[in-house]
Design an enzyme around this catalytic site. Structure first.
Site, PDB file in Angstrom:
ATOM      1  N   HIS A 309       0.842  -1.190   0.000  1.00 33.03           N
ATOM      2  CA  HIS A 309       0.000   0.000   0.000  1.00 33.03           C
ATOM      3  C   HIS A 309       0.876   1.239   0.000  1.00 33.03           C
ATOM      4  CE1 HIS A 309      -3.126   2.871   1.073  1.00 33.03           C
ATOM      5  NE2 HIS A 309      -3.970   1.954   0.626  1.00 33.03           N
ATOM      6  N   ASP A 366      -7.949  -5.331   0.037  1.00 37.17           N
ATOM      7  CA  ASP A 366      -8.491  -6.194  -1.010  1.00 37.17           C
ATOM      8  C   ASP A 366      -8.153  -7.672  -0.834  1.00 37.17           C
ATOM      9  OD1 ASP A 366      -9.746  -4.195  -2.590  1.00 37.17           O
ATOM     10  OD2 ASP A 366      -7.762  -3.502  -3.184  1.00 37.17           O
TER      11      ASP A 366
HETATM   12  N1  CMC Z   1       4.114  -7.585  -4.834  1.00 34.32           N
HETATM   13  C1  CMC Z   1       5.464  -7.557  -4.995  1.00 34.32           C
HETATM   14  N2  CMC Z   1       6.213  -6.464  -4.822  1.00 34.32           N
HETATM   15  C2  CMC Z   1       5.578  -5.330  -4.485  1.00 34.32           C
HETATM   16  C3  CMC Z   1       4.185  -5.277  -4.306  1.00 34.32           C
HETATM   17  C4  CMC Z   1       3.439  -6.463  -4.492  1.00 34.32           C
HETATM   18  N3  CMC Z   1       2.120  -6.468  -4.338  1.00 34.32           N
HETATM   19  N4  CMC Z   1       3.822  -4.020  -3.980  1.00 34.32           N
HETATM   20  C5  CMC Z   1       4.934  -3.299  -3.943  1.00 34.32           C
HETATM   21  N5  CMC Z   1       6.011  -4.088  -4.256  1.00 34.32           N
HETATM   22  C6  CMC Z   1       7.432  -3.679  -4.263  1.00 34.32           C
HETATM   23  C7  CMC Z   1       7.767  -2.861  -5.517  1.00 34.32           C
HETATM   24  O1  CMC Z   1       8.202  -3.691  -6.561  1.00 34.32           O
HETATM   25  C8  CMC Z   1       8.848  -1.953  -4.991  1.00 34.32           C
HETATM   26  O2  CMC Z   1      10.030  -2.689  -4.904  1.00 34.32           O
HETATM   27  P1  CMC Z   1      11.475  -1.937  -5.127  1.00 34.32           P
HETATM   28  O3  CMC Z   1      11.567  -0.933  -4.029  1.00 34.32           O
HETATM   29  O4  CMC Z   1      12.474  -3.022  -5.050  1.00 34.32           O
HETATM   30  O5  CMC Z   1      11.385  -1.294  -6.487  1.00 34.32           O
HETATM   31  C9  CMC Z   1       8.406  -1.663  -3.560  1.00 34.32           C
HETATM   32  O6  CMC Z   1       7.625  -2.790  -3.161  1.00 34.32           O
HETATM   33  C10 CMC Z   1       7.566  -0.399  -3.423  1.00 34.32           C
HETATM   34  O7  CMC Z   1       6.465  -0.522  -4.306  1.00 34.32           O
HETATM   35  P2  CMC Z   1       5.843   0.683  -5.136  1.00 34.32           P
HETATM   36  O8  CMC Z   1       5.216   0.164  -6.396  1.00 34.32           O
HETATM   37  O9  CMC Z   1       6.846   1.770  -5.297  1.00 34.32           O
HETATM   38  O10 CMC Z   1       4.733   1.172  -4.123  1.00 34.32           O
HETATM   39  P3  CMC Z   1       3.525   2.098  -4.461  1.00 34.32           P
HETATM   40  O11 CMC Z   1       3.206   2.822  -3.229  1.00 34.32           O
HETATM   41  O12 CMC Z   1       3.783   2.902  -5.679  1.00 34.32           O
HETATM   42  O13 CMC Z   1       2.344   1.070  -4.864  1.00 34.32           O
HETATM   43  C11 CMC Z   1       0.555  -0.437  -4.679  1.00 34.32           C
HETATM   44  C12 CMC Z   1       1.350   0.667  -3.992  1.00 34.32           C
HETATM   45  C13 CMC Z   1      -0.685  -0.739  -3.868  1.00 34.32           C
HETATM   46  C14 CMC Z   1       0.079   0.053  -6.087  1.00 34.32           C
HETATM   47  C15 CMC Z   1       1.453  -1.693  -4.830  1.00 34.32           C
HETATM   48  O14 CMC Z   1       1.820  -2.155  -3.551  1.00 34.32           O
HETATM   49  C16 CMC Z   1       0.776  -2.801  -5.640  1.00 34.32           C
HETATM   50  O15 CMC Z   1       0.867  -2.804  -6.875  1.00 34.32           O
HETATM   51  N6  CMC Z   1       0.058  -3.754  -4.952  1.00 34.32           N
HETATM   52  C17 CMC Z   1      -0.692  -4.781  -5.630  1.00 34.32           C
HETATM   53  C18 CMC Z   1      -2.018  -4.217  -6.117  1.00 34.32           C
HETATM   54  C19 CMC Z   1      -2.984  -3.996  -4.973  1.00 34.32           C
HETATM   55  O16 CMC Z   1      -3.151  -4.831  -4.100  1.00 34.32           O
HETATM   56  N7  CMC Z   1      -3.688  -2.849  -5.014  1.00 34.32           N
HETATM   57  C20 CMC Z   1      -4.688  -2.484  -3.998  1.00 34.32           C
HETATM   58  C21 CMC Z   1      -4.229  -1.373  -3.106  1.00 34.32           C
HETATM   59  S1  CMC Z   1      -5.247  -1.139  -1.643  1.00 34.32           S
HETATM   60  C22 CMC Z   1      -6.772  -0.617  -2.208  1.00 34.32           C
HETATM   61  C23 CMC Z   1      -6.778   0.594  -3.059  1.00 34.32           C
HETATM   62  O17 CMC Z   1      -6.109   1.567  -2.757  1.00 34.32           O
HETATM   63  O18 CMC Z   1      -7.503   0.567  -4.020  1.00 34.32           O
END
Ligand code: CMC
Length: 437
Positions: A309, A366
């Site tokens: 998140h 989720d």
């Molecule tokens: N699985 C594997 N690695 C992950 C995941 C995941 N679900 N989420 C984040 N990471 C890693 C990412 O690759 C990055 O690694 P590094 O620092 O080595 O590059 C690190 O963690 C930080 O991730 P980020 O993409 O920079 O984080 P963000 O804040 O931009 O993204 C997120 C947040 C929710 C989009 C992301 O965690 C994700 O894609 N999760 C899966 C989709 C999901 O469950 N979405 C629902 C979110 S909650 C409800 C809502 O808000 O709608």
């Protein structure tokens, strides 16, 4: 209210010192006010994904991502889940306080009176292709509402605004249920004045002339909980979309339609459906570790859906409640869902794995929601629609807060990294002259 201009941060740049005011929120969070930065220095700030930018001041929802705290108008979600209904919470978000008995009656009556879809809009449902995703139908229909129910721009009367807000919260539930009924080829079921918000939705979804639906109080309770937990989440992607679109003084329905479209993405609200699809894939394959490895592989776009998140760097407090309710409901109903076992195992492995621990990746809202919806008989392609219904009061509250502020149109800057000025060379000149002929 936020305390302003008592402290300053000093920026040193090109031999000059520039004072930037520090603004403090009511929970002690501090923000640097950079509004005059470009004027005084020529500098803009870069912040991809606005990960470090407070785009507005807001009194609606407070999150402490480190401690796993979520409060609406100061009230912890754990309290709201125990002591209130979704309609109470909708009122709280939109109006700022929980309703009195009279206010609850008036609000419920408004929701009831504004729950019918215009009969001419009903025909639209006949023209979506078979198998169209209900989220696409939903955002299209919400956008169309402005044509059927005008007087929703920000310059209208407060009475019109009150009615439009109640209408969008109420009618979208009817549209959602109609979209589902249409997708399975069953006759549409109209809203009933004698049912509560959540009971009405379940009835419109599942009642049929040949199979009367028994409204289960447990399903109504669970839906209230799930909707309360999804009702707002401050400046998330879809709410930001609502504020961005709304800042151009677009009407309420167009802004909510934009929010709905933003929510449909798998990184946002679409994650609840994506989680179930992924859990099914893992279950079918049988090798959980393979998927954990894929999620950690930087050369593989695969991510564990329902994990991570932007704001929470600890367990999402909504997921704590949903997991508990999910376990309880399945146990009580005697339902065994193999996907729950896969989810539990996935969580257990991930929470001990260095990759997930280092990055503070915990299950989010989720992760268990889809399993609970499945157990309640909600079809998978409706999961994100459920999220949208629940998020309506949040979007409406933010739209109202925004139009109440003297907010400017949202128009970020950029750092241009394209080509510098070019002259049209001979080759380009020949090409463009062909266009002129
Ligand atoms: N699985 C594997 N690695 C992950 C995941 C995941 N679900 N989420 C984040 N990471 C890693 C990412 O690759 C990055 O690694 P590094 O620092 O080595 O590059 C690190 O963690 C930080 O991730 P980020 O993409 O920079 O984080 P963000 O804040 O931009 O993204 C997120 C947040 C929710 C989009 C992301 O965690 C994700 O894609 N999760 C899966 C989709 C999901 O469950 N979405 C629902 C979110 S909650 C409800 C809502 O808000 O709608």
């Amino acid at each position: 209210m936020a305390e302003e201009n008592k402290k300053f941060a000093v920026l040193k740049f090109e031999g000059r010192e520039i004072e930037l005011p520090v603004v403090t929120g009511t929970e002690g969070d501090k923000a640097l006010d950079i509004q005059t930065l470009r004027r005084s220095t020529g500098l803009v700030t870069i912040d991809p994904g606005f990960a470090n930018t407070a785009s507005c001041r807001s009194q609606i929802t407070y999150i402490d991502g480190e401690k796993g705290v979520l409060r609406y108008r100061g009230i912890p979600i754990e309290e709201l889940v125990k002591k209130s209904t979704f309609v109470d919470v909708a009122y709280l978000l939109v109006h700022g306080t929980l309703p009195t008995e009279q206010e609850r009656l008036d609000f419920s009556s408004m929701l009831n009176l504004n729950s019918l879809v215009h009969e001419d809009m009903r025909r639209f449902f006949d023209h979506f292709p078979q198998g169209a995703h209900p989220m696409h139908i939903l955002s299209t229909m919400i956008n169309a509402m402005a044509a059927f129910y005008p007087n929703v721009d920000i310059n209208t009367t407060i009475a019109n605004i009150e009615q439009s807000c109640a209408r969008v919260i109420s009618i979208v539930r009817t549209i959602a249920a109609f979209a589902y009924k249409k997708s399975i080829g069953e006759p549409l079921v109209y809203p009933r004045h004698d049912l509560s918000y959540c009971a009405n939705f379940l009835n419109m979804m599942f009642d049929s002339p040949v199979r009367p639906y028994h409204i289960s109080p447990e399903a109504v309770r669970l839906l209230n909980i799930l909707f309360i937990l999804h009702a707002d989440h401050e400046q998330n992607c879809s709410t930001s979309a609502v504020r961005v679109i709304g800042s151009a003084q677009v009407n309420l329905y167009a802004t909510i339609s934009a929010g709905t479209s933003a929510l449909s993405g798998p990184l946002h609200g679409g994650a609840n459906q994506a989680v179930i699809e992924q859990l099914k894939m893992i279950y079918k394959d049988g090798d959980i570790h393979k998927f954990i490895k894929m999620a950690k592989d930087k050369n593989n776009p695969f991510r564990l859906m329902g994990f991570g998140h932007r704001v929470y760097k600890s367990y999402d407090p909504r997921a704590v409640i949903i997991r508990k309710e999910c376990e309880r409901f399945l146990a009580r109903s005697g339902i065994t869902d193999p996907l729950l076992d896969v989810a539990r195992k996935l969580e257990e492995i991930a929470l001990k794995d260095e990759y997930f621990v280092e990055r503070n990746l915990y299950p989010n809202v989720d992760f268990y929601t889809g399993i609970l919806y499945r157990a309640m008989g909600i079809p998978e392609n409706m999961f994100t629609v459920m999220f949208a219904l629940a998020r309506l009061p949040g979007w409406v509250a933010h739209w109202r807060e925004m139009i109440g502020d003297s907010t400017k149109i949202v128009r970020p800057r950029q750092l241009y990294i394209g080509r510098t000025i070019q002259e049209i060379g001979e080759e380009l000149e020949t090409r463009s002259s062909r266009f002129l002929l």
